[in-house]
Motif scaffolding. Sequence first.
Motif, short mmCIF file in Angstrom:
data_model
loop_
_atom_site.label_atom_id
_atom_site.label_comp_id
_atom_site.label_asym_id
_atom_site.label_seq_id
_atom_site.Cartn_x
_atom_site.Cartn_y
_atom_site.Cartn_z
N ALA A 77 0.86 -1.18 0.00
CA ALA A 77 0.00 0.00 0.00
C ALA A 77 0.90 1.23 0.00
O ALA A 77 1.98 1.22 0.59
CB ALA A 77 -0.91 -0.01 1.22
N ARG A 133 0.17 -9.27 2.48
CA ARG A 133 -1.27 -9.55 2.39
C ARG A 133 -1.58 -10.21 1.06
O ARG A 133 -1.09 -9.79 0.01
CB ARG A 133 -2.09 -8.27 2.52
N GLY A 172 -6.39 -0.54 3.00
CA GLY A 172 -5.18 -1.34 2.92
C GLY A 172 -3.97 -0.62 3.50
O GLY A 172 -3.09 -1.24 4.11
N GLN A 221 -9.10 -12.86 3.40
CA GLN A 221 -7.82 -12.16 3.44
C GLN A 221 -6.82 -13.01 4.22
O GLN A 221 -7.18 -13.70 5.18
CB GLN A 221 -7.97 -10.81 4.13
N LEU A 231 -9.97 -4.10 3.53
CA LEU A 231 -8.55 -4.06 3.17
C LEU A 231 -8.34 -3.89 1.67
O LEU A 231 -7.24 -3.54 1.23
CB LEU A 231 -7.83 -5.33 3.65
N ASP A 232 -9.38 -4.14 0.88
CA ASP A 232 -9.27 -3.94 -0.56
C ASP A 232 -9.39 -2.47 -0.94
O ASP A 232 -9.04 -2.08 -2.05
CB ASP A 232 -10.34 -4.75 -1.30
#
Length: 381
Positions: free
Chosen positions: A222, A296, A284, A303, A278-279
């Motif tokens: 990220a 990840r 993220g 996940q 988290l997407d």
Amino acid sequence: MSTPAELRTALADRLTGNGVLTDCEWESAARAVPRELFVGAYFAPVAGSVPTGYRPVREGELGWLEGIYDDRTLVTQLDGRIGPEDVAGQAAVTGVPSSSSTLPSVVLRMWQQLGAEAGHRVLEIGTGTGYSTALGAHRLGDTDLTSVEYDPAVGAAAAAAIKAAGFSPRLIVGDGLRGDPDRGRYDRLIATCSVRYLPLPWLHQVEPGGRILATLSGWGYANALALLDVTGPGEATGRFLADQASFMIARPHDRPPRPTLDLLPGDESPTLIDPATLDDRTGGWVAQLAAPAAIRTGAGAQQILWDLSTGSQARTAPDPGGGWTVTQRGPVRLWDRVERALQHWQAAGAPREDGFGITVSPAAQRVWLGTEDGPGWDLPI
């Protein structure tokens, strides 16, 4: 067929029309610097391939020039050693991109955000193909610009292209995370690679009152772009910008080779956070702040987080009765950390990256949410 000059003009017109280019001096650079000198060949991703395959596109081939003046990143090296010239014919190869020519829109926007002007001494970390360096030399002049490249082969190619374009800034091959080996002092620093934390040599080479623009990334890949004001030796403070900038992570900061992941049994519990959070781009990023040593994989409700330093694992799954469950094992409760961070973020209204700031000292580097006394996470230095 359009000429390079016509394609270059069309690209500059698009970047001016959509608001990327707002400074006439940088617009002049965009119209003057020939990107084709810096990308003699590149890799094009093969649509639908898993893992991603890359096909070489060489000078003079159909679509080569149009691809160069499309506003997109062009991969120029895989696995730190494979260039388009190393691939026979049109065969597709797989690998991890390790050098590229970043989207012109991102490069030009970052130069403008840095606030560099003629007379400023500027240090660029990551020469890459040399295109960004040439833009900087056009706007700022050769004398006050220094650029550092880690890879000797990449640096040599960039030097030849920069010279062919008519510029002669100071070029160094070395570890850019150590800054200028001659310990020069600078007013601005711009990084075209991402880092897990701000290297202290940067903070000592930029004068108090100067600025650093760099992309903070991590092993979760990220990214967030930070603009910092240097307040003293080894000290700086700043905020993250709303604009997204994704760069390859500096090789000394990249994650180590990982062994095969074996999903092992652990403690199971419910989670109140939708794992698909988290997407989200910022979701993220927040998860990475909470678990900086984790990689990840997965998507949606499923996940997987894996801490490379301790072997700790966390994996989520939909619960047949509704909601989600998480299985955790190891000394670090990865999901607990991620869940708490995401709850803080959501309670603040789930702002984008410009809702975060950063404070750097010789002792710690802390990313905070909202204000300096808000929730925060230390970067792994």
